[in-house]
Design a protein around this motif. Structure first.
Motif, short mmCIF file in Angstrom:
data_model
loop_
_atom_site.label_atom_id
_atom_site.label_comp_id
_atom_site.label_asym_id
_atom_site.label_seq_id
_atom_site.Cartn_x
_atom_site.Cartn_y
_atom_site.Cartn_z
N VAL A 137 0.85 -1.20 0.00
CA VAL A 137 0.00 0.00 0.00
C VAL A 137 0.88 1.25 0.00
CG1 VAL A 137 -1.68 1.32 1.37
CG2 VAL A 137 -1.97 -1.14 1.06
N GLY A 138 0.58 2.16 -0.94
CA GLY A 138 1.43 3.35 -1.08
C GLY A 138 0.69 4.64 -0.84
N GLY A 139 -0.64 4.61 -0.72
CA GLY A 139 -1.41 5.83 -0.51
C GLY A 139 -2.79 5.48 0.03
N PHE A 140 -3.44 6.48 0.63
CA PHE A 140 -4.70 6.22 1.33
C PHE A 140 -5.66 7.37 1.04
CE2 PHE A 140 -6.49 6.03 5.99
CZ PHE A 140 -7.63 5.36 5.55
N VAL A 141 -6.79 7.06 0.43
CA VAL A 141 -7.84 8.07 0.26
C VAL A 141 -8.79 7.89 1.44
CG1 VAL A 141 -9.67 8.97 -1.21
CG2 VAL A 141 -7.62 7.98 -2.24
N THR A 142 -8.84 8.90 2.31
CA THR A 142 -9.55 8.73 3.59
C THR A 142 -10.58 9.82 3.82
OG1 THR A 142 -9.25 8.81 6.00
CG2 THR A 142 -7.58 9.93 4.70
N HIS A 143 -11.58 9.49 4.65
CA HIS A 143 -12.60 10.48 5.02
C HIS A 143 -12.10 11.40 6.14
CE1 HIS A 143 -12.97 7.91 8.42
NE2 HIS A 143 -14.15 8.31 8.80
N PRO A 152 0.99 8.29 3.04
CA PRO A 152 0.42 9.62 2.77
C PRO A 152 -1.05 9.53 2.32
CG PRO A 152 1.85 8.96 0.97
CD PRO A 152 1.95 7.88 2.01
N MET A 153 -1.76 10.65 2.48
CA MET A 153 -3.22 10.60 2.29
C MET A 153 -3.74 11.57 1.24
SD MET A 153 -4.19 10.62 6.34
CE MET A 153 -2.61 11.25 6.89
N VAL A 154 -4.91 11.23 0.72
CA VAL A 154 -5.76 12.21 0.04
C VAL A 154 -6.97 12.39 0.94
CG1 VAL A 154 -7.27 12.66 -1.92
CG2 VAL A 154 -5.04 11.65 -2.31
N ALA A 155 -7.26 13.65 1.27
CA ALA A 155 -8.30 13.93 2.26
C ALA A 155 -9.64 14.19 1.60
CB ALA A 155 -7.88 15.14 3.09
N TRP A 156 -10.60 13.30 1.87
CA TRP A 156 -11.95 13.43 1.31
C TRP A 156 -12.95 13.37 2.46
CZ3 TRP A 156 -13.85 10.41 -3.60
CH2 TRP A 156 -15.16 10.81 -3.91
N PHE A 216 -12.82 19.88 8.88
CA PHE A 216 -11.85 20.59 9.73
C PHE A 216 -10.51 19.86 9.69
CE2 PHE A 216 -9.80 21.26 13.74
CZ PHE A 216 -9.98 22.61 13.99
N ASN A 217 -10.56 18.54 9.86
CA ASN A 217 -9.32 17.74 9.83
C ASN A 217 -8.60 17.89 8.49
OD1 ASN A 217 -9.85 16.82 12.38
ND2 ASN A 217 -10.54 14.79 11.79
N ARG A 218 -9.37 18.01 7.40
CA ARG A 218 -8.72 18.18 6.09
C ARG A 218 -7.85 19.43 6.08
NH1 ARG A 218 -12.06 18.46 0.54
NH2 ARG A 218 -13.20 20.10 1.65
N VAL A 219 -8.39 20.54 6.61
CA VAL A 219 -7.61 21.78 6.63
C VAL A 219 -6.31 21.54 7.41
CG1 VAL A 219 -7.60 24.20 7.34
CG2 VAL A 219 -9.71 23.16 6.50
N VAL A 220 -6.43 20.88 8.56
CA VAL A 220 -5.26 20.62 9.41
C VAL A 220 -4.25 19.74 8.66
CG1 VAL A 220 -4.50 19.50 11.55
CG2 VAL A 220 -6.59 20.89 11.54
#
Ligand code: UPG
Length: 473
Positions: free
Chosen positions: A363-369, A384-388, A396-400
């Motif tokens: 696993v090399g990346g994570f698309v997360t809520h 590392p993540m993509v924030a969705w 709020f967490n996405r901004v952080v």
């Protein structure tokens, strides 16, 4: 015998980290016993039974006590959090009774409550017990929570009508629309509950937060210096994280009979760090149109993927306590999608063993809520993540994650919240193979090292834990 009582809310995303807190306290005080009060779930927030059974069998010093069910009043609030607050409010007599009954055989030293259980602080006070809150999200959102009464006082308008940037001590400016939905409308019952909760949190014996110094230094400093409660004292803040489920813990898998879940065997066959994992917490679900659009994006991206799909929300199922039926993939996904992507993609129905998946070398990346447990699990796995974001404090967490910590890319949606196939394709590629992907990967790996250091002898989280234990001893 001395005992600590924990009072989580019955949702898997809140239960795991507080149970891990109990285990952590035990490693430092093996003569203690931990008692965990479990209220019946008012809606389906992920199956907790397999996890509870696993902890009960592996940790004899932890005992779970099931509380009787209560009848919740009807509500017109659209937010599921209202049900949780009602449940906690109506459960106070049961909490009082349980504490009395445990006290017959144990010397109860403290009650540690999920932050949603603010109504129960009075039960602890009545019994002369120190009452602590456990904040299951990060320091930035903790700051926002306990600063909320100040935001409330400074305006008479609802945040939904303000369209402004909120300045919260220790946190990057946050668009008011990125606050959790129940905070947006003053006339909603959920708003009233949260306001009461955020005021009560500051009156506790202390707040334990599931984060660590080197992850959120600015936010932790601001709250610890008292800047988030300008008109009164701030209780001691103990940042003792990251607390996440262990790799091998069964946290509610759909396929309990399988020795090795199919998705892990599939990952064994994939190249190192090549797969994007898409998973959206215990409640995350999409409309059929959005599912099809994600599928198109994944297909165009040419990346390998492992995607957990849940049924679209429906009146019938969204807040049902019973488990949902498995999704019908042929109905939900574009025709031929599974066949066309079978060489490089796997779709899993409803639930995957996330911690094990994130720690798999393929696993090399994570698309997360952007649920906080998912964030910490990704950090600890160095993924590392993509924030969705979808619900709760996730916008709020996405901004952080994107602005402050720089360990995620943002999945950008249109005004009505829809994400296009081309955005999915673009972010997937960026995450896996571009310069920006590399820079957030490096920062995530640095945070992973920071997490290890925080938890090791003399590390910030260990020091905070010792201080916390000394506070009730
Ligand atoms: O297929 C799945 C889906 C989830 N999980 C696990 O379930 C937990 C989910 O927790 P989280 O990522 O925090 O999401 P939520 O369940 O949505 O958590 C709620 O609680 C969190 C902590 O307060 C908040 O940050 C979230 O916004 C709120 O929705 C994690 O441990 C995941 O590993 C799995 O193992 N498999």
């Amino acid at each position: 015998m001395e005992a600590i009582v924990l009072y989580p809310i019955p949702a898997i995303g809140h239960l795991i980290s507080i149970v891990e807190l109990g285990k952590l306290i035990l490693t430092h005080n093996p003569s203690l016993t931990i008692h965990i009060l479990i209220a019946p779930a008012p809606y389906n927030a992920g199956s907790t039974a397999p996890y509870i059974a696993s902890v009960s069998s592996t940790t004899p010093s932890i005992t779970f006590h099931n509380l009787p069910s209560v009848t919740l009043p009807p509500t017109t609030s659209p937010h599921h959090e209202t049900l949780i607050f009602e449940l906690i409010r109506l459960n106070n007599p049961n909490i009082h009774q349980s504490l009395l009954s445990i006290s017959k055989t144990h010397n109860v030293k403290a009650l540690i409550m999920d932050f949603f259980c603010s109504y129960s602080l009075s039960v602890a006070s009545n019994l002369n017990l120190p009452g602590y809150f456990f904040f299951t999200s990060g320091a930035a959102s903790l700051n926002c929570f306990i600063y909320h009464p100040t935001i409330h006082k400074n305006t008479t308008k609802s945040l939904k009508d303000l369209n402004t940037l909120l300045i919260v001590p220790g946190v990057s400016p946050i668009p008011s629309s990125d606050m959790p939905k129940p905070f947006l409308d003053r006339s909603d019952k959920a708003y009233e509950f949260f306001l009461d909760c955020t005021i009560t949190m500051a009156k506790s014996a202390g707040i334990i937060a599931n984060t660590f110094e080197s992850l959120e230094p600015k936010a932790i400093q601001a709250v610890s210096e008292g800047l988030c409660v300008p008109d009164g004292p701030t209780p001691p803040i103990y940042c003792i994280g990251p607390l996440i489920a262990k790799n091998n813990e069964r946290n509610g898998t759909q396929n309990e009979g399988e020795a090795v879940p199919q998705c892990l065997s599939w990952l064994h066959t994939q190249p190192s760090q090549s797969v994007v994992f898409l998973c959206f917490g215990s409640l995350g679900s999409f409309s059929i149109e959005q599912l099809k659009e994600i599928a198109l994006g994944l297909e165009k991206s040419d990346q390998r993927f492992l995607w957990v799909i849940r049924n679209p929300p429906s009146e019938k199922h969204s807040l049902a306590v019973s488990a949902q039926p498995d999704p019908d993939l042929n109905f939900l996904l574009p025709q031929g999608f599974l066949d066309r992507t079978k060489e490089r993609g796997l779709v899993v129905k409803s639930w995957a063993p996330q911690v094990a998946v994130l720690n798999h070398g393929s696993v090399g990346g994570f698309v997360t809520h952007c649920g906080w447990n998912s964030v910490l699990e990704a950090v600890c796995a160095g993924v590392p993540m993509v924030a969705w974001p979808l619900y709760a404090e996730q916008r709020f967490n996405r901004v952080v994650l994107v602005e402050d910590l720089k360990i995620a890319l943002s999945m950008d949606e249109s005004e009505d919240g829809f994400v296009s196939a081309s955005e999915v394709e673009k972010r997937d590629r960026e995450l896996m193979d571009s310069e920006s992907g590399n820079s957030i990967r490096e920062r995530t790996l640095a945070m992973k090292d920071g997490a290890k250091a925080a938890l090791s002898e003399g590390g910030s989280s260990r020091v905070a834990l010792t201080k916390f234990v000394e506070s009730w001893k």
